[in-house]
Design an enzyme around this catalytic site. Sequence first.
Site, PDB file in Angstrom:
ATOM      1  N   GLY A 261       0.823  -1.207   0.116  1.00  0.00           N
ATOM      2  CA  GLY A 261      -0.021  -0.105  -0.066  1.00  0.00           C
ATOM      3  C   GLY A 261       0.628   1.306   0.059  1.00  0.00           C
ATOM      4  O   GLY A 261       0.767   2.245  -0.843  1.00  0.00           O
ATOM      5  N   MET A 263       4.930   2.636   1.430  1.00  0.00           N
ATOM      6  CA  MET A 263       6.470   2.444   2.185  1.00  0.00           C
ATOM      7  C   MET A 263       7.122   3.644   2.876  1.00  0.00           C
ATOM      8  O   MET A 263       7.193   4.662   2.201  1.00  0.00           O
ATOM      9  CB  MET A 263       7.254   1.673   1.081  1.00  0.00           C
ATOM     10  CG  MET A 263       8.710   1.569   1.557  1.00  0.00           C
ATOM     11  SD  MET A 263       8.722   0.130   2.811  1.00  0.00           S
ATOM     12  CE  MET A 263      10.178   0.376   3.789  1.00  0.00           C
ATOM     13  N   ASN A 265       9.866   4.876   3.234  1.00  0.00           N
ATOM     14  CA  ASN A 265      11.229   5.416   3.071  1.00  0.00           C
ATOM     15  C   ASN A 265      11.292   6.767   3.718  1.00  0.00           C
ATOM     16  O   ASN A 265      10.591   7.566   3.838  1.00  0.00           O
ATOM     17  CB  ASN A 265      11.549   5.578   1.874  1.00  0.00           C
ATOM     18  CG  ASN A 265      11.140   4.639   1.005  1.00  0.00           C
ATOM     19  OD1 ASN A 265      11.529   3.275   1.202  1.00  0.00           O
ATOM     20  ND2 ASN A 265      10.216   4.571   0.076  1.00  0.00           N
ATOM     21  N   HIS A 297      -0.048   6.146   9.265  1.00  0.00           N
ATOM     22  CA  HIS A 297       0.644   5.048   9.411  1.00  0.00           C
ATOM     23  C   HIS A 297       2.147   5.185   9.011  1.00  0.00           C
ATOM     24  O   HIS A 297       3.043   4.982   9.767  1.00  0.00           O
ATOM     25  CB  HIS A 297       0.078   3.782   8.882  1.00  0.00           C
ATOM     26  CG  HIS A 297       0.818   2.636   8.971  1.00  0.00           C
ATOM     27  ND1 HIS A 297       0.363   1.539   9.481  1.00  0.00           N
ATOM     28  CD2 HIS A 297       1.909   2.173   8.406  1.00  0.00           C
ATOM     29  CE1 HIS A 297       1.389   0.544   9.445  1.00  0.00           C
ATOM     30  NE2 HIS A 297       2.134   0.976   8.785  1.00  0.00           N
ATOM     31  N   GLU A 298       2.274   5.732   7.948  1.00  0.00           N
ATOM     32  CA  GLU A 298       3.666   5.730   7.321  1.00  0.00           C
ATOM     33  C   GLU A 298       4.413   7.155   8.143  1.00  0.00           C
ATOM     34  O   GLU A 298       5.765   6.790   8.435  1.00  0.00           O
ATOM     35  CB  GLU A 298       3.703   6.087   5.668  1.00  0.00           C
ATOM     36  CG  GLU A 298       2.982   5.213   5.055  1.00  0.00           C
ATOM     37  CD  GLU A 298       3.387   3.652   5.240  1.00  0.00           C
ATOM     38  OE1 GLU A 298       4.501   3.355   5.529  1.00  0.00           O
ATOM     39  OE2 GLU A 298       2.484   2.610   5.281  1.00  0.00           O
ATOM     40  N   GLU A 320       5.428  -2.378  12.967  1.00  0.00           N
ATOM     41  CA  GLU A 320       4.086  -2.405  12.413  1.00  0.00           C
ATOM     42  C   GLU A 320       2.855  -2.468  13.309  1.00  0.00           C
ATOM     43  O   GLU A 320       1.824  -1.504  12.820  1.00  0.00           O
ATOM     44  CB  GLU A 320       4.082  -3.473  11.307  1.00  0.00           C
ATOM     45  CG  GLU A 320       4.847  -3.757  10.430  1.00  0.00           C
ATOM     46  CD  GLU A 320       5.076  -2.344   9.471  1.00  0.00           C
ATOM     47  OE1 GLU A 320       4.199  -1.623   9.406  1.00  0.00           O
ATOM     48  OE2 GLU A 320       5.884  -2.103   8.692  1.00  0.00           O
TER      49      GLU A 320
HETATM   50 ZN   LIG Z   1       4.090   0.124   8.242  1.00  0.00          ZN
END
Ligand SMILES: [Zn+2]
Length: 874
Positions: A261, A263, A265, A297-298, A320
Amino acid sequence: MARPFRLAAGVQPLEYRVHVAVDPNPSARYSGRVSIRLALDQARRRLELHSADLRLSHARVHAAGITQPGAIMLHPERETAEIRVARPIPAGEVVLELDFAGKLRRDLRGLYAAAANGKHYAFTQLEAADARRFFPSFDEPALKARFQLSVTTDSSNHVLSNASVDFEEKLPKGQKIIHFQATPLLSTYLVALAVGPLVGSEPVYCGATPIRVWHIPGKERLTSFALEAARESLARLERWFDLSYPYGKLDLVAVPDFEAGAMENAGAVFFRETLLLLDPATASLQEQKRAAEVICHELAHMWYGNLVTMAWWDDLWLNEAFATWMAFEIVNEWKPQWKLWHDFEHHRAAAFHLDALESTHPIYTPVRTPSEATQNFDLITYEKGASVVRMIERYLGPKVFRRGVRAYIRRHAEGNTVATDLWRALEAASGQPITKVVRTWIEQPGFPLVTLCRVPGESAIELRQERFLARPSALQPKKGAKSKKQSARHRPATRWPIPWVARLGEGSHATRLERRLFTKTRERISLPGTTPLFVYGNADEGGFFRPLHDEAELTALAGSLAALQPVERMGLLEHQWALVRSGRAKIESFLQLVPAFSEETEPDVLFTLRAPLGFLDAQMAPAAGGEVPEHLRAWIVEGFGVPLERLGFAAQLNESDEKKMRRAALWALLGEIAEWEPLVRQASLLFDAYHTRRTGLDPNLANSVVALAARASTASRYAALLEARANAPTPRERERFQLALGEVRAPRLIDRTLRLLLTETIPTQDVVSLLARLLNNPAAREQTWTFVRRRWSALKRRMPPMLISRLVEALPALQSEAHRRSVAAFFQSHPVPTAARALRQTQERFRLNAEMRRRNAPALERWLGETRAAERAG
Ligand SMILES: [Zn+2]
């Protein structure tokens, strides 16, 4: 202990200088040079680092003023390269230099090619262990270092990476070199690069941090939602952690072909376009909530995961579970009217079902190889993990919990941790021995079932706990089977320390809470005050366990639904359905509960009915045969048709979001599942207006309308779907029309969709979701499975590792025992290591569904018959 897949200890990378020349044309190769400053604990003649699918040359080692060439030996099975030198390299700081070259990959990992509207791009996706496919590196999360990237490419390309641009050099022949600043200490999996004709928004600021959204040309008007969600999230996260955003600038990049979904970085977060580029005027509320949650979330990872990173993949949950929990918490603070914790219940429900299988795994799972790491990106790590985090937070209280996490982040900033580091910080903050409570939840597979029994004649209840399994007989020793292996597996009942909270009914919607730390297998609890009207055994669904209420309690609960919180009503339905599926409750106990929800006003509670009613319709009713499928659908219409008629089939002017979402939930039940004739007709009418004039329809209904209309596709409607897909103004709309291609029922049209899967029309990222849609389509599943087997080698090239697992997980829709065997045999001859666990789970699900059909189809038939007879008589 031997660690065959790990690098030697004592070789610590400090700083990488990576230069690459990238032409995003998919047939082009890229090449580069990496120079790694290392600290060695002792003199060595060989250095081993990761490298996979790369061509390496010109190894040299500089140490103590001397440069010597190195011989390169590849170890493909370990995904490493070994550099050997003639004279020992002394301990201390040395520099290793290597030239490398690779091909842009096509499988959405490493540095890969993506195309959109005839333009070419290159993007990285390096988690879990694919930095080694981009450049030679010490590719383990604990080996943090600084990275300084520079990139040569065509002047027309834009280049993004973790850090800001330091300076740019013009080269002849329309080329340039972009030099980026050095990053703070990072794990290799967090390095990012994007190259291509990308366009950026104007920045918005959170404090001094500029935030931009990047995308392919032509999507300029779709960035405002993400910019706002990012700024609102970032500001709240900075307050929560009491620590500034660590990476200077923040780029959010919409990638036209992307496996996950999103990432995280550091400083350059990559997303699927559907989760970043929204038009609030045409996006459904669900889509807006999901995008905000993923963005948050990211961003939570910037602290939790990037600044403080798990030492090894076995503790992936540390990243996570927290980011998942935190996103719900923070977005809920930003938009309380969205009631995001209701959405969490749907995620949690999926984790419960997975964790009830024998083939589940603990949140903490040993990991040896990269493919084992890949398998851990699942519902257990994310959703069960987040549920356990939430349970701990509620147990300690939000303030104490936050104090502990803040101390943990500060203490380990730019470092790596194991779970114990977190427990220690929480114990110091709370003064409570929290380790005892949480370790079991993290290290033990599965979760408990808590049975509640009233003690007759007293204001007291008895609690019992045992492990909940989808098949209760699963862990019982088989008769006569006494092998050592078996007796080890059938250990005595597992227990959990359960922070148990119950809601007690006190009359006229008043309730109170009762709390215990329930640690034994059985315990009697006296309830102070008057005997409660009802006891709901998992208040606010705060604990990761299922409560089991007896029949009398269920009746009391069904009569007091308004006194329960909406999440508890969702839980009640969810748990009761799971208890039926596991053979612990009769199917009638669930069926009787359903009509009590016909006047339900919370949309998410109605959405909870979707999975069980869908299963009854897709598997149980066809198994019972005869008129049962029709009777089941008629029963659903009897329950929910009138409420929808009262609301109206289509949206009215100036309606609340609540009403719109309730209508959407009823459309899902009555339209997508029961295929109620008036709705099917309405869908056709709405579709014809919608696909030409996008604004004619409430976006919240669009998924149901398009899916229903697609089922009745003729060749001309199929053409309309394709055309609408090609010209869709937003990524979500494109996805909607694309998935609808999997809803068609005419064999010729199914065949057209299947053939599309092998063409570039369907991006690699979407191949599996469309296949899953086809497998869930009763008219298409047989044809689809045949296609998957016949065209496997071509298909496999279009399915990255994590997505193959999603395909395997969709296969139980095939239902029959013959199909189960066919699936097992196929993957035995076509093994997929990253999907090994998913395959075991799929086999188990085939069997569970078959058992459920065998056990309960006759009861369903009988119950529907009696209900209809009673109605006719009444
Ligand atoms: Zn995550």
